[in-house]
Design a protein around this motif. Structure first.
Motif, PDB file in Angstrom:
ATOM      1  N   CYS A 140       0.332   2.349  -9.072  1.00  0.00           N
ATOM      2  CA  CYS A 140      -0.924   2.015  -8.453  1.00  0.00           C
ATOM      3  C   CYS A 140      -1.780   0.912  -9.169  1.00  0.00           C
ATOM      4  CB  CYS A 140      -1.973   3.528  -8.602  1.00  0.00           C
ATOM      5  SG  CYS A 140      -3.424   3.418  -7.843  1.00  0.00           S
ATOM      6  N   CYS A 157       9.438   5.552   8.009  1.00  0.00           N
ATOM      7  CA  CYS A 157       8.019   6.090   8.116  1.00  0.00           C
ATOM      8  C   CYS A 157       8.027   6.671   9.579  1.00  0.00           C
ATOM      9  CB  CYS A 157       6.908   5.198   7.988  1.00  0.00           C
ATOM     10  SG  CYS A 157       5.357   5.710   8.457  1.00  0.00           S
ATOM     11  N   PHE A 212       3.026  10.900  -4.908  1.00  0.00           N
ATOM     12  CA  PHE A 212       1.731  10.567  -4.888  1.00  0.00           C
ATOM     13  C   PHE A 212       0.745  10.768  -6.068  1.00  0.00           C
ATOM     14  CE2 PHE A 212      -2.329   9.386  -3.196  1.00  0.00           C
ATOM     15  CZ  PHE A 212      -2.110   8.230  -2.477  1.00  0.00           C
ATOM     16  N   ILE A 224      -0.575  -0.905  -4.325  1.00  0.00           N
ATOM     17  CA  ILE A 224       0.732  -0.693  -5.199  1.00  0.00           C
ATOM     18  C   ILE A 224       1.402  -1.934  -5.454  1.00  0.00           C
ATOM     19  CG2 ILE A 224       1.065   1.965  -4.759  1.00  0.00           C
ATOM     20  CD1 ILE A 224       3.519   0.726  -3.197  1.00  0.00           C
ATOM     21  N   VAL A 252      10.653   8.180  -0.933  1.00  0.00           N
ATOM     22  CA  VAL A 252       9.781   7.594  -0.171  1.00  0.00           C
ATOM     23  C   VAL A 252      10.301   7.496   1.151  1.00  0.00           C
ATOM     24  CG1 VAL A 252       8.454   6.198  -1.947  1.00  0.00           C
ATOM     25  CG2 VAL A 252      10.217   5.267  -0.594  1.00  0.00           C
ATOM     26  N   SER A 277       0.184   9.443   1.021  1.00  0.00           N
ATOM     27  CA  SER A 277       0.990  10.388   1.225  1.00  0.00           C
ATOM     28  C   SER A 277       1.359  11.203   2.517  1.00  0.00           C
ATOM     29  CB  SER A 277       0.281  11.505   0.307  1.00  0.00           C
ATOM     30  OG  SER A 277      -0.787  11.755   0.642  1.00  0.00           O
ATOM     31  N   LEU A 313       4.571   1.925   1.656  1.00  0.00           N
ATOM     32  CA  LEU A 313       5.594   3.120   1.373  1.00  0.00           C
ATOM     33  C   LEU A 313       4.712   4.546   1.360  1.00  0.00           C
ATOM     34  CD1 LEU A 313       7.253   1.462  -1.705  1.00  0.00           C
ATOM     35  CD2 LEU A 313       8.339   1.909   0.617  1.00  0.00           C
ATOM     36  N   LEU A 342       4.618   8.243   0.451  1.00  0.00           N
ATOM     37  CA  LEU A 342       5.274   9.222  -0.804  1.00  0.00           C
ATOM     38  C   LEU A 342       4.897  10.597  -0.077  1.00  0.00           C
ATOM     39  CD1 LEU A 342       4.449   6.376  -1.986  1.00  0.00           C
ATOM     40  CD2 LEU A 342       4.392   7.663  -4.261  1.00  0.00           C
ATOM     41  N   THR A 347       0.787  -1.024   0.007  1.00  0.00           N
ATOM     42  CA  THR A 347       0.089  -0.216   0.105  1.00  0.00           C
ATOM     43  C   THR A 347       0.973   1.239  -0.237  1.00  0.00           C
ATOM     44  OG1 THR A 347      -0.179  -0.120   2.416  1.00  0.00           O
ATOM     45  CG2 THR A 347      -1.823  -1.060   1.229  1.00  0.00           C
ATOM     46  N   ALA A 348       0.318   2.495  -0.481  1.00  0.00           N
ATOM     47  CA  ALA A 348       1.076   3.672  -0.431  1.00  0.00           C
ATOM     48  C   ALA A 348      -0.180   4.760   0.042  1.00  0.00           C
ATOM     49  CB  ALA A 348       1.313   3.930  -1.777  1.00  0.00           C
ATOM     50  N   TYR A 402       5.203  -2.752  -6.544  1.00  0.00           N
ATOM     51  CA  TYR A 402       6.606  -2.125  -6.476  1.00  0.00           C
ATOM     52  C   TYR A 402       7.773  -3.371  -6.757  1.00  0.00           C
ATOM     53  CZ  TYR A 402       6.783  -3.400  -1.484  1.00  0.00           C
ATOM     54  OH  TYR A 402       6.928  -4.182  -0.281  1.00  0.00           O
ATOM     55  N   LYS A 435      -5.591   5.980   0.712  1.00  0.00           N
ATOM     56  CA  LYS A 435      -4.617   4.643   0.636  1.00  0.00           C
ATOM     57  C   LYS A 435      -4.616   4.254  -0.828  1.00  0.00           C
ATOM     58  CE  LYS A 435      -3.484   2.109   4.244  1.00  0.00           C
ATOM     59  NZ  LYS A 435      -3.437   1.238   5.475  1.00  0.00           N
TER      60      LYS A 435
END
Length: 115
Positions: free
Chosen positions: A60, A81, A97, A110, A39, A14, A90, A92, A11-12, A112, A107
């Motif tokens: 995404c 984080c 983002f 993603i 990130v 911002s 992660l 961003l 997941t990502a 990666y 959220k």
């Protein structure tokens, strides 16, 4: 569409400035990757700091209200984080983002892969 082969799924989210200081040494305002393409990593990716400087290609996959843009970006790990628990795999900065998501403050799922 760019497909990432042998990538991980996560997941990502911002995050807002300030982006400095970072847990990875050597980053100051002039040394952060260009265009905000960096990130902060969750503890699972952080690997006790070994992730510093790693580069990942990410895109995404999905999220609420169809947030995904048809784009992938390459980001560099510059920090751990700052919140515990971390809200995503992660995190961003807003500019990065926005390169992969049409919706801010959400959220996303993603894919990666380290490059």
């Amino acid at each position: 569409m760019i497909i990432i082969v042998n990538g991980d799924v996560g997941t990502a989210a911002s995050y807002d400035p300030p982006y400095l200081p970072t847990k990875c040494p050597g980053y100051d305002r002039d040394d952060l990757p260009e265009g905000g393409l960096f990130v902060a990593a969750s503890s699972g990716v952080w690997d006790n700091g070994a992730a510093c400087g790693r580069r990942y290609k990410l895109r995404c996959l999905s999220g609420l209200k169809r947030p995904c843009k048809d784009a992938s970006i390459v980001v560099e790990v510059v920090d751990l984080c700052k919140t515990n628990p971390c809200p995503a795999t992660l995190v961003l900065p807003n500019k990065a983002f926005h390169a992969v998501s049409k919706i801010s403050r959400t959220k996303i799922n993603i894919e990666y892969a380290e490059i």
